[in-house]
Design a protein around this motif. Structure first.
Motif, PDB file in Angstrom:
ATOM      1  N   CYS A 461       0.817  -1.220   0.000  1.00 52.31           N
ATOM      2  CA  CYS A 461       0.000   0.000   0.000  1.00 52.31           C
ATOM      3  C   CYS A 461       0.843   1.258   0.000  1.00 52.31           C
ATOM      4  O   CYS A 461       2.059   1.212   0.222  1.00 52.31           O
ATOM      5  CB  CYS A 461      -1.003  -0.003   1.148  1.00 52.31           C
ATOM      6  SG  CYS A 461      -0.344   0.034   2.783  1.00 52.31           S
ATOM      7  N   GLY A 462       0.177   2.354  -0.267  1.00 49.01           N
ATOM      8  CA  GLY A 462       0.840   3.649  -0.242  1.00 49.01           C
ATOM      9  C   GLY A 462       0.879   4.183   1.178  1.00 49.01           C
ATOM     10  O   GLY A 462       0.260   3.618   2.093  1.00 49.01           O
ATOM     11  N   ASP A 463       1.596   5.290   1.350  1.00 50.57           N
ATOM     12  CA  ASP A 463       1.623   5.913   2.679  1.00 50.57           C
ATOM     13  C   ASP A 463       0.232   6.475   3.011  1.00 50.57           C
ATOM     14  O   ASP A 463      -0.183   6.475   4.178  1.00 50.57           O
ATOM     15  CB  ASP A 463       2.708   6.984   2.794  1.00 50.57           C
ATOM     16  CG  ASP A 463       2.839   7.872   1.564  1.00 50.57           C
ATOM     17  OD1 ASP A 463       2.193   7.593   0.527  1.00 50.57           O
ATOM     18  OD2 ASP A 463       3.607   8.853   1.634  1.00 50.57           O
ATOM     19  N   GLY A 464      -0.514   6.890   1.982  1.00 49.83           N
ATOM     20  CA  GLY A 464      -1.892   7.336   2.216  1.00 49.83           C
ATOM     21  C   GLY A 464      -2.758   6.186   2.707  1.00 49.83           C
ATOM     22  O   GLY A 464      -3.506   6.314   3.684  1.00 49.83           O
ATOM     23  N   GLY A 465      -2.648   5.059   2.051  1.00 47.84           N
ATOM     24  CA  GLY A 465      -3.431   3.883   2.434  1.00 47.84           C
ATOM     25  C   GLY A 465      -3.069   3.406   3.828  1.00 47.84           C
ATOM     26  O   GLY A 465      -3.949   2.995   4.608  1.00 47.84           O
ATOM     27  N   ILE A 487       5.302  -0.726   2.119  1.00 42.98           N
ATOM     28  CA  ILE A 487       4.725   0.618   1.949  1.00 42.98           C
ATOM     29  C   ILE A 487       5.488   1.386   0.874  1.00 42.98           C
ATOM     30  O   ILE A 487       6.704   1.569   0.976  1.00 42.98           O
ATOM     31  CB  ILE A 487       4.787   1.419   3.280  1.00 42.98           C
ATOM     32  CG1 ILE A 487       4.310   0.577   4.470  1.00 42.98           C
ATOM     33  CG2 ILE A 487       4.018   2.739   3.149  1.00 42.98           C
ATOM     34  CD1 ILE A 487       2.906   0.054   4.383  1.00 42.98           C
ATOM     35  N   PHE A 488       4.765   1.825  -0.148  1.00 44.49           N
ATOM     36  CA  PHE A 488       5.349   2.729  -1.154  1.00 44.49           C
ATOM     37  C   PHE A 488       5.270   4.128  -0.539  1.00 44.49           C
ATOM     38  O   PHE A 488       4.258   4.817  -0.676  1.00 44.49           O
ATOM     39  CB  PHE A 488       4.524   2.692  -2.443  1.00 44.49           C
ATOM     40  CG  PHE A 488       4.737   1.493  -3.322  1.00 44.49           C
ATOM     41  CD1 PHE A 488       4.676   0.202  -2.822  1.00 44.49           C
ATOM     42  CD2 PHE A 488       4.974   1.654  -4.691  1.00 44.49           C
ATOM     43  CE1 PHE A 488       4.846  -0.910  -3.640  1.00 44.49           C
ATOM     44  CE2 PHE A 488       5.146   0.551  -5.518  1.00 44.49           C
ATOM     45  CZ  PHE A 488       5.079  -0.726  -5.001  1.00 44.49           C
ATOM     46  N   ASN A 489       6.328   4.515   0.135  1.00 45.53           N
ATOM     47  CA  ASN A 489       6.312   5.783   0.866  1.00 45.53           C
ATOM     48  C   ASN A 489       6.854   6.906  -0.014  1.00 45.53           C
ATOM     49  O   ASN A 489       8.064   7.135  -0.081  1.00 45.53           O
ATOM     50  CB  ASN A 489       7.142   5.626   2.150  1.00 45.53           C
ATOM     51  CG  ASN A 489       7.125   6.896   2.990  1.00 45.53           C
ATOM     52  OD1 ASN A 489       6.558   7.905   2.581  1.00 45.53           O
ATOM     53  ND2 ASN A 489       7.763   6.842   4.140  1.00 45.53           N
ATOM     54  N   ASN A 490       5.954   7.599  -0.686  1.00 46.15           N
ATOM     55  CA  ASN A 490       6.378   8.712  -1.546  1.00 46.15           C
ATOM     56  C   ASN A 490       5.972  10.061  -0.945  1.00 46.15           C
ATOM     57  O   ASN A 490       5.947  11.072  -1.640  1.00 46.15           O
ATOM     58  CB  ASN A 490       5.807   8.550  -2.967  1.00 46.15           C
ATOM     59  CG  ASN A 490       4.295   8.377  -2.962  1.00 46.15           C
ATOM     60  OD1 ASN A 490       3.646   8.594  -1.929  1.00 46.15           O
ATOM     61  ND2 ASN A 490       3.729   7.994  -4.088  1.00 46.15           N
ATOM     62  N   SER A 491       5.615  10.054   0.335  1.00 46.21           N
ATOM     63  CA  SER A 491       5.238  11.290   1.049  1.00 46.21           C
ATOM     64  C   SER A 491       4.166  12.081   0.313  1.00 46.21           C
ATOM     65  O   SER A 491       4.184  13.322   0.315  1.00 46.21           O
ATOM     66  CB  SER A 491       6.467  12.183   1.288  1.00 46.21           C
ATOM     67  OG  SER A 491       7.395  11.491   2.075  1.00 46.21           O
ATOM     68  N   ALA A 492       3.265  11.382  -0.326  1.00 50.00           N
ATOM     69  CA  ALA A 492       2.224  12.083  -1.096  1.00 50.00           C
ATOM     70  C   ALA A 492       1.086  11.146  -1.446  1.00 50.00           C
ATOM     71  O   ALA A 492       1.231   9.923  -1.416  1.00 50.00           O
ATOM     72  CB  ALA A 492       2.822  12.625  -2.403  1.00 50.00           C
ATOM     73  N   LEU A 493      -0.035  11.759  -1.773  1.00 50.84           N
ATOM     74  CA  LEU A 493      -1.094  11.044  -2.474  1.00 50.84           C
ATOM     75  C   LEU A 493      -0.664  11.059  -3.937  1.00 50.84           C
ATOM     76  O   LEU A 493      -1.057  11.946  -4.709  1.00 50.84           O
ATOM     77  CB  LEU A 493      -2.435  11.772  -2.318  1.00 50.84           C
ATOM     78  CG  LEU A 493      -3.004  11.947  -0.901  1.00 50.84           C
ATOM     79  CD1 LEU A 493      -4.140  12.962  -0.902  1.00 50.84           C
ATOM     80  CD2 LEU A 493      -3.516  10.602  -0.376  1.00 50.84           C
ATOM     81  N   GLY A 494       0.206  10.112  -4.302  1.00 48.60           N
ATOM     82  CA  GLY A 494       0.848  10.157  -5.619  1.00 48.60           C
ATOM     83  C   GLY A 494      -0.153  10.269  -6.760  1.00 48.60           C
ATOM     84  O   GLY A 494       0.009  11.074  -7.685  1.00 48.60           O
ATOM     85  N   TRP A 495      -1.192   9.457  -6.663  1.00 49.24           N
ATOM     86  CA  TRP A 495      -2.221   9.449  -7.717  1.00 49.24           C
ATOM     87  C   TRP A 495      -2.833  10.833  -7.893  1.00 49.24           C
ATOM     88  O   TRP A 495      -3.016  11.331  -9.006  1.00 49.24           O
ATOM     89  CB  TRP A 495      -3.284   8.418  -7.321  1.00 49.24           C
ATOM     90  CG  TRP A 495      -4.589   8.520  -8.037  1.00 49.24           C
ATOM     91  CD1 TRP A 495      -5.688   9.198  -7.624  1.00 49.24           C
ATOM     92  CD2 TRP A 495      -4.916   7.926  -9.297  1.00 49.24           C
ATOM     93  NE1 TRP A 495      -6.697   9.059  -8.539  1.00 49.24           N
ATOM     94  CE2 TRP A 495      -6.253   8.282  -9.576  1.00 49.24           C
ATOM     95  CE3 TRP A 495      -4.216   7.126 -10.201  1.00 49.24           C
ATOM     96  CZ2 TRP A 495      -6.902   7.862 -10.735  1.00 49.24           C
ATOM     97  CZ3 TRP A 495      -4.871   6.710 -11.354  1.00 49.24           C
ATOM     98  CH2 TRP A 495      -6.189   7.083 -11.615  1.00 49.24           C
TER      99      TRP A 495
HETATM  100 MG   LIG Z   1       1.696   7.870  -1.457  1.00 53.39          MG
END
Ligand SMILES: [Mg+2]
Ligand SMILES: Cc1ncc(C[n+]2csc(CCOP(=O)(O)OP(=O)(O)O)c2C)c(N)n1
Length: 577
Positions: A461-465, A487-495
């Motif tokens: 999951c993402g960091d948002g999830g 965790i795909f931690n990109n510090s953002a709601l990437g989408w």
């Molecule tokens: Mg993210």
């Protein structure tokens, strides 16, 4: 079979309800006591064969119940107080409603008789001053019942199970009135109560034989047929039947996103997913087919790149549909033939009508992947730090054994997983492709692990999830469920961020160390910043007996646009009057 009575002596309603769950083969329920649902939990105390999993948030209960239903084909049960199932339970209920998973929401209206008509605290009867449980849940369930009497409450629970599993499965709500839950049922009550088996002993529907024969002829006459398989194959547990049928027909198999992995994508006939974020190779093979056989899919807009006739075109292709639900037939594209029935039964029926065919399908699939791109891309082996999403997926694939299960979340991470992850066993990949809620992967993984304790289970999951499903961290420890979370931690709601282009707003997070957060509540936690550190971290995690979170610092340089199908381009005439 002569109908057998449900009970032989006076029984309290909660005890009868739990007996019914047991008779339906349900061995887990997920929830949090509140209001009058405490009475159901009290009854569960006497039935240790059903494990009651306590969650920290009703969204977890609803997702866990949805996934339990998806995997076992028995209703997954979420129990919680009415107002809070409404406030928090929608995440899994909607996925179940749109994704056809059998589910029961067992809840209450918290009525405070004799004051219910004056709207006491939390009451959901729909009176002035109260909220309305029936109306609220009718919009997101197959049916919602609000039984007021004891015998009704018991029988309605059986009908709810029947509705949840019959035809196209889905969620059913039962909101018990207090008087019903406080009552008892007796053997001579009317309407009479019978064993639950009489309500759920379902026939398996085969297709009309004449139509099946007509479809067999179309299949024999086709030069370049292709199958599009959807989530209905999972609902019908038709994984083997699909594969055997495809091999007999010698025909390539693409799947929708919800159907991803209903055939192992390592199979030489597998094309991967289609739709808005599908594989170009799969799209090409479908576009070039003279016959498209849709199995257990509504062929909805997202799965067909907005109903693109550059993908499926009933004006130049023969379209055949197999579905359990007549309303799904010709729902988007008009079908030449429709076979209504259970996917496993109908595929077997058709296989018996067709001799071994040869269409050079293995070569067509290999050539398409070679020419138009496949699961792996150059970024899959890139060494960049922060890591590229494709590289994370590549390493995950490398580390996982064949029998591993993978659950996905929402956002760019899911889009990349759906596109690039190559499934190796049918039915081992789960994503919330129907409503697509963030916060799905962790609770989904927990229930998969409860059902398949010997298989590794990884939540991606993402960091948002993760932020939405953080309460799952506690539950995994409390219920001792050793999943791995990546965790795909990109510090953002990437989408969201990538959709906003040059005007980013409300889409960036702080930079957090989620591995440390996980360690604080009893998980093992590792933060990965360099590409070469991921594979060893994954391998260690798979050996652990505790839940492990791998927080992967992930690049934002890759956008979902990279895997967005060019079939989605809007025709020049669109929007003109
Ligand atoms: Mg993210
Ligand atoms: C519960 C919920 N709220 C909002 C959305 C809308 N939404 C879809 S993807 C997304 C961003 C996801 O961010 P993250 O989990 O960090 O994943 P990323 O896109 O960064 O990989 C949002 C807000 C959603 N799908 N689910």
């Amino acid at each position: 079979m002569p109908a057998k009575p449900l009970i032989s002596e006076s029984t309290t309603v909660p005890a009868a309800i739990v007996q019914i769950l047991e008779e339906a083969g349900i061995d887990f329920v997920f929830g949090m006591p509140g209001g009058r649902t405490g009475m159901l939990f009290q009854a569960l105390f006497d039935h240790p064969r059903i494990r009651a999993v306590l969650v920290r948030h009703e969204s977890l209960a609803s997702v866990m119940a949805e996934v339990y239903g998806r995997l076992t084909h028995r209703p997954g049960v979420a129990i919680g107080q009415g107002a809070f199932m409404l406030a928090n339970g929608g995440l899994g209920i909607l996925e179940s409603h749109l994704g056809s998973s059998p589910m029961l929401v067992l809840s209450d209206v918290t009525d405070g008789a004799p004051y219910s008509h004056h709207g006491p605290y939390q009451v959901g009867t729909g009176e002035y001053g109260a909220w309305d449980a029936k109306r609220a849940f009718e919009g997101m369930t197959k049916a919602t019942f609000t039984p007021t009497e004891a015998v009704q409450a018991v029988q309605v629970t059986q009908l709810a199970i029947k509705h949840a599993v019959s035809g196209e499965p889905g969620p059913v709500g039962v909101f018990y009135y207090t008087r019903a839950l406080r009552g008892s049922v007796d053997p001579d009550d009317r309407p009479a109560l019978y064993k639950t088996i009489h309500y759920i002993d379902r026939p398996v529907y085969r297709a009309d034989p004449e139509r099946a024969e007509r479809v067999a002829k179309l299949l024999r006459d086709a030069n370049s047929p292709v199958i599009v398989a959807g989530n209905g194959v999972r609902c019908a547990n038709a994984f083997d039947e699909l594969r055997l049928f495809a091999e007999r027909l010698d025909v390539p198999v693409a799947t929708t996103a919800a159907g991803k992995g209903v055939i192992a994508e390592t199979h030489p006939l597998a094309l991967g997913t289609i739709g808005n974020f599908g594989l170009a190779a799969a799209h090409r093979v479908i576009a070039d087919a003279d016959l498209v056989l849709a199995v257990g899919t509504k062929l909805g807009a997202t799965d067909t790149a907005n109903e693109s006739n550059r993908l499926i075109d009933p004006a130049r292709q023969v379209l055949v549909q197999i579905d359990i639900e007549p309303r799904n037939a010709s729902w988007t594209f008009p079908a030449d033939e429709v076979l209504i029935g259970d996917a496993a039964a109908v595929l077997t029926q058709l296989r018996d009508l067709v001799d071994q065919q040869t269409h050079g399908a293995v070569e067509r699939v290999a050539e398409a992947h070679q020419r138009w791109g496949s699961f792996e891309v150059p970024e899959s082996t890139a060494d960049d730090s922060p890591l590229l999403p494709q590289r994370i997926i590549h390493d995950l694939q490398e580390a996982l054994p064949d029998d591993a299960y993978v659950t996905c979340d929402a956002g760019e991470n899911r889009i990349f997983m759906s596109h690039h992850f190559k499934t190796r066993m049918a039915g081992h990949f789960l994503q919330p492709a129907s409503v697509g809620a963030m916060g799905y992967a962790l609770p989904a993984a927990m229930v998969v692990k409860l059902l398949h304790p010997k298989s590794p289970v990884v939540a991606v999951c993402g960091d948002g999830g993760l932020g939405i499903s953080t309460p799952a961290l506690f539950t995994a420890v409390e219920e001792q469920i050793p999943i791995v979370a990546v965790i795909f931690n990109n510090s953002a709601l990437g989408w969201v961020l990538h959709g906003q282009a040059s005007r980013p707003i409300a889409s960036k997070f702080g930079d957090f160390d989620y591995a440390a957060v996980a360690r604080a509540v009893g998980w093992e936690g590792t933060r990965v910043e360099l590409a070469d550190d991921l594979l060893p971290a994954l391998r260690d995690a798979l050996k652990s007996r505790r839940p492990v979170l791998i927080d992967v610092v992930t690049s934002l340089s890759e956008s979902f646009q990279k895997v967005t199908s060019d079939l989605l381009e809007v025709p020049a005439t669109a929007g003109r009057r």
